[in-house]
Design an enzyme around this catalytic site. Structure first.
Site, PDB file in Angstrom:
ATOM      1  N   SER A   1       0.788  -1.147  -0.048  1.00 29.26           N
ATOM      2  CA  SER A   1       0.003   0.071  -0.020  1.00 29.26           C
ATOM      3  C   SER A   1       0.939   1.184   0.103  1.00 29.26           C
ATOM      4  O   SER A   1       2.092   1.275  -0.397  1.00 29.26           O
ATOM      5  CB  SER A   1      -0.772  -0.154   1.346  1.00 29.26           C
ATOM      6  OG  SER A   1      -2.033   0.960   1.174  1.00 29.26           O
ATOM      7  N   ASN A   2       0.265   2.399   0.451  1.00 31.86           N
ATOM      8  CA  ASN A   2       1.087   3.570   0.481  1.00 31.86           C
ATOM      9  C   ASN A   2       0.636   4.505   1.566  1.00 31.86           C
ATOM     10  O   ASN A   2      -0.399   4.117   2.232  1.00 31.86           O
ATOM     11  CB  ASN A   2       1.150   4.434  -0.925  1.00 31.86           C
ATOM     12  CG  ASN A   2      -0.358   4.684  -1.194  1.00 31.86           C
ATOM     13  OD1 ASN A   2      -1.088   5.481  -0.658  1.00 31.86           O
ATOM     14  ND2 ASN A   2      -0.943   3.984  -2.479  1.00 31.86           N
ATOM     15  N   ARG A   3       1.149   5.703   1.751  1.00 31.60           N
ATOM     16  CA  ARG A   3       0.808   6.498   2.832  1.00 31.60           C
ATOM     17  C   ARG A   3      -0.200   7.441   2.881  1.00 31.60           C
ATOM     18  O   ARG A   3      -0.478   8.414   3.576  1.00 31.60           O
ATOM     19  CB  ARG A   3       2.275   7.370   3.308  1.00 31.60           C
ATOM     20  CG  ARG A   3       3.329   6.685   3.649  1.00 31.60           C
ATOM     21  CD  ARG A   3       4.354   7.501   4.028  1.00 31.60           C
ATOM     22  NE  ARG A   3       5.611   6.999   3.877  1.00 31.60           N
ATOM     23  CZ  ARG A   3       6.141   6.171   5.111  1.00 31.60           C
ATOM     24  NH1 ARG A   3       5.423   6.227   6.211  1.00 31.60           N
ATOM     25  NH2 ARG A   3       7.081   5.655   5.085  1.00 31.60           N
TER      26      ARG A   3
ATOM     27  N   ALA B   1      -4.735   7.652  -4.135  1.00 32.92           N
ATOM     28  CA  ALA B   1      -3.342   6.935  -4.607  1.00 32.92           C
ATOM     29  C   ALA B   1      -3.518   5.471  -4.830  1.00 32.92           C
ATOM     30  O   ALA B   1      -3.186   4.738  -4.006  1.00 32.92           O
ATOM     31  CB  ALA B   1      -2.350   7.264  -3.237  1.00 32.92           C
TER      32      ALA B   1
END
Ligand code: CTP
Length: 414
Positions: free
Chosen positions: A214-216, A281
């Site tokens: 995943s991402n932030r 995102a």
């Protein structure tokens, strides 16, 4: 604002005025008169405790309307639905610590708190209480929760309180409450008629049942745009990846996990939308072969994950557009403008919102952000660091000016 400007500016506006059990309840009488003087149609709702301080009759005479106090009173119309259903705004003044707690938790054990859960209009809360109560961590937490949900909670004023204490806890001045009411009911409805599809948050791409790539992204920017568009009259659908944020009221929210689920949900709603704002995102890569059971270490010192590209949702939808405005975000860490310009062109967008995610005080997870908006027709607009909710409004204004005006639509068609 001067008095003459205010004089009839609430004419025909329906307001719900909630009064709770604080000694400042008598000040709600003055507030009601001020609202009525400007032409507002005010339905007053009192809690049982409020009726110990001021009689319903006082409000009834001044508003010319029945005052509702009881959830179980039998009337033709169901007050807990009818009043918030028709209101352009709801004002609770004074609001006690008890009311703030019930509102934050969604308790509905009397008429006013039940009405609040049915309200889809702007809600303004003017607290009044003892200074030590206002600064108590529980009250601070409830105020934060309500504000995060879009409720306008005014700060009480500093001054002598009923307890004799001089502290922050006095009901905000009538002029401040009136200002907030004006801001709420005269908010521009310049997005009315638009059906806005917004994506937000990260996606999570499973490795196995317990792990993911995943991402932030926190989702804050997309949620803020969804709320701003809703407040400006748009019909909003929010497709969100996993986020700790609360679903905004009055917005159709669809929760997804993976890029593929996000793609499906957006594809379903895109044809009936007029504007797509892709703030999510989306993970660019996902494990090629997610496994059905938890991966075991089995004494290995390394693990190689094979990743494959996810579909580029924005490019796909932009290629399918009929008359939709399509807007993307560009999350960049370097060469922000040139990378953003590249994406604007490659993905066939009307606008791209370039976001330097490394900037101090802004970017992923932060409450503030600064962006540069670039249009397909060469316009460029810089929006300096500001809270994401305000930035969302600025973005919507730029989108309105650049894309929703007929002359621009014409230039896109040519
Ligand atoms: N986007 C998308 N689908 C993807 C990846 C990105 O729809 N699989 C969208 C994002 O929501 C955003 C825009 O494309 O609106 C640009 O995303 P960004 O992550 O900045 O760029 P990428 O296209 O992923 O390119 P890169 O990772 O190389 O910067």
């Amino acid at each position: 604002m001067d008095e003459s400007q205010l004089s009839t500016s609430l004419r025909g506006k329906r307001l719900a005025l909630g009064v709770t059990g604080s000694i400042a309840a008598y000040k709600a009488v003055g507030l009601l008169r001020a609202l009525a003087r400007e032409g507002a149609i005010v339905s007053v709702v009192m809690t049982q405790a409020a009726t110990r301080f001021v009689t319903p009759l006082t409000f009834e005479v001044l508003s010319g309307r029945r005052v509702a106090t009881d959830l179980f009173e039998s009337h033709e119309e169901m007050a807990h639905l009818a009043i918030p259903g028709q209101a352009h705004a709801m004002v609770v003044a004074p609001a006690t610590a008890n009311f703030l707690a019930k509102a934050a938790l969604g308790l509905a054990d009397d008429l006013l708190s039940t009405m609040l859960l049915n309200a889809r209009c702007p809600v303004i809360v003017a607290p009044a209480m003892d200074g030590d109560m206002w600064t108590h961590p529980t009250v601070v937490h409830h105020v934060q929760t309500l504000r995060a949900r879009g409720v306008v909670v005014l700060d009480p004023e500093v001054g002598p309180l009923a307890s004799g204490q001089i502290a922050q806890g006095r009901l905000p001045a009538e002029s401040r409450i009136m200002e907030a009411v004006h801001a709420a009911v005269t908010a521009q409805q310049d997005w009315q008629g638009q059906r806005v599809l917004i994506s937000a948050g990260p996606t999570q791409e499973p490795i196995d049942p317990v792990r993911f790539v995943s991402n932030r992204s926190s989702g804050k920017m997309g949620y803020a745009i969804a709320e701003a568009a809703r407040d400006r009259g748009a019909e909003v659908t929010l497709v969100t990846g996993p986020s700790s944020l609360m679903s905004p009221s009055g917005v159709t929210t669809i929760s997804v996990n993976t890029a593929s689920e996000m793609s499906d949900a957006l594809s379903r709603h895109f044809p009936s939308s007029t504007v797509l704002i892709m703030a999510a995102a989306v993970a660019d890569f996902r494990p090629k072969m997610p496994v059905g059971q938890k991966l075991k270490k089995q004494g290995q010192s390394a693990l190689v994950l094979e990743l494959e590209a996810t579909p580029d949702i924005l490019s796909m939808l932009s290629a399918r557009r009929t008359s939709q405005i399509v807007i993307g975000f560009a999350a960049e860490t370097e060469h922000v403008l040139s990378h953003a310009k590249g994406k604007l062109k490659e993905k066939g967008l009307d606008l791209i919102i370039a976001n330097d995610v490394t900037q101090a005080g802004g970017g992923f997870g932060s409450d503030d952000n600064a962006v540069v908006i670039l249009s397909a027709t060469g316009e460029q607009k810089t929006l300096e660091l500001m809270p994401k909710r305000r930035l969302a409004d600025e973005i919507l204004t730029v989108v309105r000016d650049l894309c929703l005006t007929s002359s621009h639509r014409q230039s896109l068609v040519e």
